[in-house]
Scaffold this motif. Sequence first.
Motif, PDB file in Angstrom:
ATOM      1  N   ALA A  65     -33.217  62.219 -10.889  1.00  0.00           N
ATOM      2  CA  ALA A  65     -34.112  63.115 -10.157  1.00  0.00           C
ATOM      3  C   ALA A  65     -35.044  62.350  -9.229  1.00  0.00           C
ATOM      4  N   GLY A  66     -35.171  61.033  -9.430  1.00  0.00           N
ATOM      5  CA  GLY A  66     -35.998  60.226  -8.544  1.00  0.00           C
ATOM      6  C   GLY A  66     -37.208  59.589  -9.184  1.00  0.00           C
ATOM      7  N   ILE A  67     -37.417  59.806 -10.492  1.00  0.00           N
ATOM      8  CA  ILE A  67     -38.517  59.140 -11.190  1.00  0.00           C
ATOM      9  C   ILE A  67     -38.005  57.809 -11.712  1.00  0.00           C
ATOM     10  N   THR A  68     -38.614  56.728 -11.263  1.00  0.00           N
ATOM     11  CA  THR A  68     -38.068  55.403 -11.554  1.00  0.00           C
ATOM     12  C   THR A  68     -39.041  54.504 -12.317  1.00  0.00           C
ATOM     13  N   ALA A  69     -40.084  55.092 -12.892  1.00  0.00           N
ATOM     14  CA  ALA A  69     -40.958  54.374 -13.832  1.00  0.00           C
ATOM     15  C   ALA A  69     -41.003  55.213 -15.095  1.00  0.00           C
ATOM     16  N   LEU A  70     -40.516  54.655 -16.200  1.00  0.00           N
ATOM     17  CA  LEU A  70     -40.376  55.423 -17.433  1.00  0.00           C
ATOM     18  C   LEU A  70     -40.859  54.603 -18.617  1.00  0.00           C
ATOM     19  N   GLU A  71     -41.463  55.297 -19.538  1.00  0.00           N
ATOM     20  CA  GLU A  71     -41.958  54.692 -20.778  1.00  0.00           C
ATOM     21  C   GLU A  71     -41.314  55.408 -21.953  1.00  0.00           C
ATOM     22  N   VAL A  72     -40.664  54.669 -22.828  1.00  0.00           N
ATOM     23  CA  VAL A  72     -40.118  55.248 -24.055  1.00  0.00           C
ATOM     24  C   VAL A  72     -41.097  54.916 -25.179  1.00  0.00           C
ATOM     25  N   SER A  73     -41.697  55.944 -25.744  1.00  0.00           N
ATOM     26  CA  SER A  73     -42.695  55.738 -26.795  1.00  0.00           C
ATOM     27  C   SER A  73     -42.039  55.228 -28.072  1.00  0.00           C
TER      28      SER A  73
ATOM     29  N   ASP B 175     -30.979  70.149 -17.039  1.00  0.00           N
ATOM     30  CA  ASP B 175     -31.201  70.768 -15.733  1.00  0.00           C
ATOM     31  C   ASP B 175     -32.652  71.211 -15.578  1.00  0.00           C
ATOM     32  N   ARG B 176     -33.221  71.768 -16.632  1.00  0.00           N
ATOM     33  CA  ARG B 176     -34.617  72.177 -16.566  1.00  0.00           C
ATOM     34  C   ARG B 176     -35.530  70.967 -16.437  1.00  0.00           C
ATOM     35  N   LEU B 177     -35.188  69.892 -17.137  1.00  0.00           N
ATOM     36  CA  LEU B 177     -35.967  68.663 -17.006  1.00  0.00           C
ATOM     37  C   LEU B 177     -35.901  68.144 -15.577  1.00  0.00           C
ATOM     38  N   ALA B 178     -34.726  68.157 -14.994  1.00  0.00           N
ATOM     39  CA  ALA B 178     -34.568  67.692 -13.615  1.00  0.00           C
ATOM     40  C   ALA B 178     -35.398  68.538 -12.652  1.00  0.00           C
ATOM     41  N   ALA B 179     -35.455  69.840 -12.892  1.00  0.00           N
ATOM     42  CA  ALA B 179     -36.233  70.718 -12.021  1.00  0.00           C
ATOM     43  C   ALA B 179     -37.725  70.408 -12.131  1.00  0.00           C
ATOM     44  N   ARG B 180     -38.205  70.143 -13.347  1.00  0.00           N
ATOM     45  CA  ARG B 180     -39.624  69.792 -13.505  1.00  0.00           C
ATOM     46  C   ARG B 180     -39.934  68.458 -12.831  1.00  0.00           C
ATOM     47  N   ALA B 181     -39.002  67.500 -12.943  1.00  0.00           N
ATOM     48  CA  ALA B 181     -39.210  66.208 -12.292  1.00  0.00           C
ATOM     49  C   ALA B 181     -39.316  66.382 -10.779  1.00  0.00           C
ATOM     50  N   ALA B 182     -38.445  67.203 -10.221  1.00  0.00           N
ATOM     51  CA  ALA B 182     -38.486  67.444  -8.783  1.00  0.00           C
ATOM     52  C   ALA B 182     -39.806  68.083  -8.376  1.00  0.00           C
ATOM     53  N   ALA B 183     -40.304  69.006  -9.200  1.00  0.00           N
ATOM     54  CA  ALA B 183     -41.569  69.667  -8.886  1.00  0.00           C
ATOM     55  C   ALA B 183     -42.727  68.675  -8.884  1.00  0.00           C
ATOM     56  N   PHE B 184     -42.742  67.744  -9.845  1.00  0.00           N
ATOM     57  CA  PHE B 184     -43.792  66.731  -9.868  1.00  0.00           C
ATOM     58  C   PHE B 184     -43.737  65.860  -8.620  1.00  0.00           C
TER      59      PHE B 184
END
Length: 228
Positions: free
Chosen positions: A34-42, A193-202
């Motif tokens: 989706a384009g988010i390229t900084a991620l943290e896995v808790s 798909d819903r996660l991808a849509a939220r990422a795009a909205a952010f």
Amino acid sequence: MNLREELTERKVLAIIRADGPELALRCVRTLVEAGITALEVSLTTPGALDAIARARTRCPASVLIGAGTVLTADQADAARAARADFVVTPGITPGARRSAARGVPLLCGALTPTEVVTALDLGAGAVKVFPAGLHGPGYLRELRAPLPHAPLVAVGGVDARTAPEYLAAGALAVGVGSPLLGSAGREGGDSQDRLAARAAAFLDGLAVPRQPAESAAALPGRTRRERP
């Protein structure tokens, strides 16, 4: 790696908590595509270190994979062994001190001015103002009055509506967990798909250009053969 510069450019740090490593990896794949390229896995995720190691192997170097909720020195060492690009802590923990001592890029949690200064003196590349939602964007703006050059990242209670407000208040980026992930990290939860849509909205709300990383195809959920 200059964590401050990287977060300033990317604007959104996705915080992943999941029921297990496979679900965590699916979320990583979806968010990267989706384009988010900084991620943290808790590290509250069962098998988090395995997920971090696998994501780091399969994602391109342009994608930053961090270990979050690092409390102890042993956890900091384990995150380093898993090849996490950076470490995130909820406060000035022994894990924060160990990471700083070993030169691992550190996003250190703090809330008060004293804690922010202590985190920076420790060697944090950026400071996670947590929980930011406790006081809102106005508090972050007030923090920056005596500390105008402090690299602050707003985390905790940040959603798509308030994220632009935190950036306007002086945050260099926002860290987002459940408002972005929803229940996508849980068995039987939200679809990818819903996660991808939220990422795009952010990303759209923050005017961050979306540049999906093609090599996320090696992560679970794709039919393409994994890389060796």
